[in-house]
Motif scaffolding. Sequence first.
Motif, short mmCIF file in Angstrom:
data_model
loop_
_atom_site.label_atom_id
_atom_site.label_comp_id
_atom_site.label_asym_id
_atom_site.label_seq_id
_atom_site.Cartn_x
_atom_site.Cartn_y
_atom_site.Cartn_z
N PHE A 69 -2.34 11.50 0.60
CA PHE A 69 -1.52 11.34 -0.59
C PHE A 69 -0.66 10.11 -0.39
O PHE A 69 -0.16 9.86 0.70
CB PHE A 69 -0.67 12.58 -0.85
CG PHE A 69 -1.44 13.67 -1.54
CD1 PHE A 69 -1.54 13.68 -2.92
CD2 PHE A 69 -2.09 14.65 -0.81
CE1 PHE A 69 -2.28 14.67 -3.56
CE2 PHE A 69 -2.82 15.64 -1.44
CZ PHE A 69 -2.91 15.65 -2.83
N ASP A 70 -0.53 9.32 -1.45
CA ASP A 70 0.14 8.04 -1.35
C ASP A 70 1.02 7.83 -2.57
O ASP A 70 0.59 8.09 -3.70
CB ASP A 70 -0.93 6.93 -1.27
CG ASP A 70 -0.42 5.65 -0.67
OD1 ASP A 70 0.80 5.41 -0.69
OD2 ASP A 70 -1.26 4.88 -0.17
N GLU A 71 2.24 7.36 -2.34
CA GLU A 71 3.13 7.00 -3.44
C GLU A 71 2.88 5.56 -3.89
O GLU A 71 3.19 5.20 -5.01
CB GLU A 71 4.59 7.12 -3.02
CG GLU A 71 5.07 8.53 -2.81
CD GLU A 71 6.53 8.56 -2.38
OE1 GLU A 71 7.01 7.57 -1.78
OE2 GLU A 71 7.18 9.57 -2.65
N ASN A 72 2.34 4.76 -2.98
CA ASN A 72 2.18 3.33 -3.24
C ASN A 72 0.76 2.99 -3.67
O ASN A 72 -0.20 3.39 -3.02
CB ASN A 72 2.53 2.53 -1.98
CG ASN A 72 3.95 2.82 -1.52
OD1 ASN A 72 4.86 2.86 -2.33
ND2 ASN A 72 4.12 3.05 -0.24
N GLN A 73 0.68 2.23 -4.72
CA GLN A 73 -0.60 1.74 -5.22
C GLN A 73 -0.64 0.24 -4.95
O GLN A 73 0.21 -0.50 -5.43
CB GLN A 73 -0.70 2.02 -6.71
CG GLN A 73 -1.93 1.47 -7.35
CD GLN A 73 -1.95 1.72 -8.85
OE1 GLN A 73 -1.39 2.71 -9.32
NE2 GLN A 73 -2.56 0.83 -9.58
N ASP A 74 -1.63 -0.21 -4.18
CA ASP A 74 -1.80 -1.63 -3.91
C ASP A 74 -2.41 -2.32 -5.12
O ASP A 74 -3.14 -1.70 -5.90
CB ASP A 74 -2.69 -1.84 -2.68
CG ASP A 74 -2.06 -1.27 -1.41
OD1 ASP A 74 -0.82 -1.22 -1.33
OD2 ASP A 74 -2.82 -0.86 -0.51
N ASP A 75 -2.14 -3.61 -5.26
CA ASP A 75 -2.65 -4.37 -6.40
C ASP A 75 -4.17 -4.34 -6.48
O ASP A 75 -4.74 -4.33 -7.57
CB ASP A 75 -2.18 -5.82 -6.34
CG ASP A 75 -0.70 -5.95 -6.59
OD1 ASP A 75 -0.11 -5.04 -7.21
OD2 ASP A 75 -0.11 -6.98 -6.19
N GLU A 76 -4.84 -4.30 -5.34
CA GLU A 76 -6.30 -4.35 -5.34
C GLU A 76 -6.95 -2.96 -5.39
O GLU A 76 -8.17 -2.85 -5.44
CB GLU A 76 -6.83 -5.15 -4.14
CG GLU A 76 -6.45 -4.59 -2.79
CD GLU A 76 -5.11 -5.08 -2.25
OE1 GLU A 76 -4.73 -4.61 -1.17
OE2 GLU A 76 -4.43 -5.89 -2.90
N ASP A 77 -6.17 -1.91 -5.42
CA ASP A 77 -6.72 -0.55 -5.53
C ASP A 77 -7.38 -0.34 -6.89
O ASP A 77 -6.90 -0.82 -7.91
CB ASP A 77 -5.62 0.50 -5.39
CG ASP A 77 -5.17 0.73 -3.96
OD1 ASP A 77 -5.91 0.35 -3.04
OD2 ASP A 77 -4.07 1.27 -3.78
N THR A 78 -8.46 0.41 -6.89
CA THR A 78 -9.04 0.93 -8.12
C THR A 78 -8.36 2.26 -8.39
O THR A 78 -8.20 3.08 -7.48
CB THR A 78 -10.56 1.12 -7.98
OG1 THR A 78 -11.17 -0.15 -7.75
CG2 THR A 78 -11.16 1.75 -9.21
#
Length: 132
Positions: A69-78
């Motif tokens: 589980f992640d709170e952070n979404q990277d710019d390159e994530d789909t």
Amino acid sequence: MPPNALCDFLFLEAALSVVQQQIATPLFLSDSAVAKVRELVEEEENDQLKLRVFVTGGGCSGFQYGFSFDENQDDEDTVIEKDGVSLLVDPMSYQYLVGATVDYQEGLQGSQFVVNNPNASSTCGCGSSFSI
């Protein structure tokens, strides 16, 4: 342009506009996965949590799936969204997961998120390891 031709043209243009707005979903979330993610997010009382699925080298078949589980979404994530739940996939893992379904299963061996991957040429008995 004859009146019927104009109507046909406008209908076709409207239909294309709707089709062009449809984007193919590269990954799918089952209803049971959505329900479990929602349940876990509610337990943590953190609406920013998203399920992340990833592929790493290792396991008995060459690659293995991982979940966090992640709170952070990277710019390159789909980002795949279904019914208010978000699934994140990094670019390296994405290529191995196109067309796959993330599911949540409960059985005699326990409860777990699993990936049903049409790209996998073989999997191991535990279901978390695969080869292409």
